[in-house]
Design an enzyme around this catalytic site. Structure first.
Site, PDB file in Angstrom:
ATOM      1  N   TYR A 101       0.855  -1.198   0.000  1.00  0.00           N
ATOM      2  CA  TYR A 101       0.000   0.000   0.000  1.00  0.00           C
ATOM      3  C   TYR A 101       0.887   1.242   0.000  1.00  0.00           C
ATOM      4  CZ  TYR A 101      -3.155   3.620   1.734  1.00  0.00           C
ATOM      5  OH  TYR A 101      -3.870   4.785   1.867  1.00  0.00           O
ATOM      6  N   GLU A 189      -3.550   7.257  -4.110  1.00  0.00           N
ATOM      7  CA  GLU A 189      -3.432   6.024  -3.332  1.00  0.00           C
ATOM      8  C   GLU A 189      -3.281   4.833  -4.269  1.00  0.00           C
ATOM      9  OE1 GLU A 189      -6.047   4.703   0.354  1.00  0.00           O
ATOM     10  OE2 GLU A 189      -6.919   3.923  -1.485  1.00  0.00           O
TER      11      GLU A 189
END
Ligand code: GDP
Ligand code: MN
Length: 386
Positions: A101, A189
């Site tokens: 992530y 993101e």
């Protein structure tokens, strides 16, 4: 403005962030063509502005045209958490070794940018933050200094990514930060950021929120607006330059100033009514703007009463009144209107409005009175229709 995954990946690619080759499709035949172009096996991905598509059945692997037809047919039109799937993204499937992530966003409280990296990707990051806060490496970045390679390396090492992924991940973080700053995003993101079985690091998903305040210096953002999730009312309002948000109720709302528009929604709720929209015509609104606002409200068939709440400051009362008279001459406003007009030149405005048929428009002395009357009119109309 929130970008769909396929748009976000296009944006990423512009900043040198590696993504898989792919194409969009709006029907099954286009999906097969897109899959052929991407190269089998492919992933068929629902394009909606919500996460968790994988778990909800909006992402499927397909090994041949037959499977693309099956999955594309099933996913198109699907309802994913209240979002109807109207477009697919098909890309060459990646062979995943690890899912990570990475994100950058603004931390307003710290007055700095915030970079997050975790070796626990592919899952809901909020869950990771709650259950294993130490699994997320965080770093504040002074906007005046920016992100150095050394700091990016620190993030990656602290997050504990596989050493094989370090160089690739650092390169992506530097480009992702450029995408965030030069690309004028509020959020970028990548979840998951993957390490493939071949040892490549790339973005498998993309979540990008662009800062609308910067749109004046990005004419190229227009391409992102061709399909959006706005309803017809919001599209019309946007084309007229109005600050409008569609809601589900029956009382149409027009106010000048975002704060007053919000208070107007609140007071309608307080008297038991339901706002049909939020609409701020801004300070200094002209007659033309008021007429446009009434056009937008009038185009919403659910509106049973209209509450116009104006506190004159820069916006003068007689301008507002003239706008209403102009709108009434231009279109047949279907719902009865209640207006609370106060502030600069309010009396002159009310004088003009007295010339308007009182069955179509009435003035009320306070915001609360006007809300009560509008709610009662909307309820009466709804009961009359039922
Ligand atoms: P989200 O669920 O809406 O966040 O959609 P993502 O694009 O993040 O995909 C969800 C999950 O699907 C990923 O975490 C992967 O596990 C899986 N997935 C997506 N694309 C591929 C792919 O190309 N290959 C493989 N093996 N899995 C994929
Ligand atoms: Mn994802």
């Amino acid at each position: 403005m929130d970008l769909f995954e396929y748009q976000g990946k296009r944006y990423f690619a512009r900043f040198g962030i590696p993504v898989s080759p792919g194409a969009t499709a709006d029907d099954v035949d286009q999906a097969v063509a897109a899959a052929t172009a991407a190269g089998y096996p492919v992933v068929v991905k629902a394009q909606v502005l919500v996460g968790g598509r994988g778990k909800a059945g909006g992402i499927k692997l397909a090994r041949d045209a037959e499977e693309v037809r099956t999955h594309a047919g099933a996913i198109l039109g699907m309802d994913l958490k209240g979002h109807r799937v109207r477009r697919l993204w098909l890309e060459h499937a990646s062979s995943i070794d690890q899912e990570y992530y990475a994100s950058f966003t603004l931390d307003r409280a710290a007055r700095a940018h915030l970079g997050l990296v975790s070796a626990r990707g592919g899952v809901d990051i909020e869950q990771v933050a709650a259950s294993e806060p130490d699994a997320i490496a965080r770093i504040h970045i002074d906007p005046a200094i920016g992100l150095s390679e050394g700091v990016a390396r620190q993030l990656v090492e602290q997050a504990g990514l596989d050493p094989v992924a370090h160089d690739g991940a650092i390169g992506i973080l530097l480009n992702l930060y450029r995408c965030y700053v030069e690309g004028d995003a509020d959020l970028v993101e990548i979840n998951p950021l993957i390490l493939t079985t071949e040892g490549r690091v790339m973005a498998l998903d993309a979540k990008v929120t662009l800062d609308d305040n910067a749109s004046f210096r990005h004419p190229e953002w227009d391409e992102f607006r061709d399909i959006d999730e706005h309803d017809d009312r919001e599209r019309l309002a946007a084309s007229l330059g109005l600050q409008y948000v569609g809601l589900d109720g029956e009382v149409g709302i027009i106010a000048n100033g975002a704060g007053l528009a919000m208070s107007t929604c609140d007071v309608v709720n307080q008297v038991g009514g339901r706002p049909a929209n939020f609409l701020d015509i801004g300070g200094g609104a002209s007659a033309e703007v008021m007429a446009n606002a009434l056009d937008v409200i009038n185009a919403d068939p659910k509106v049973k009463a209209i509450f116009i709440n104006i506190f004159g400051g820069i916006t003068r009362g007689e301008e507002v009144a003239n706008g209403i008279v102009t709108a009434l001459g231009r279109v047949d406003i279907a719902a009865p209107m209640v207006i609370r007009l106060d502030g600069t030149n309010a009396e002159a405005g009310r004088e003009i409005l007295r010339t308007v048929d009182s069955a179509r428009l009435q003035t009320q002395p306070t915001m609360l009175d006007a809300a009560r009357v509008a709610e009662a009119l909307a309820r009466a109309a709804a009961e009359g229709a039922a």
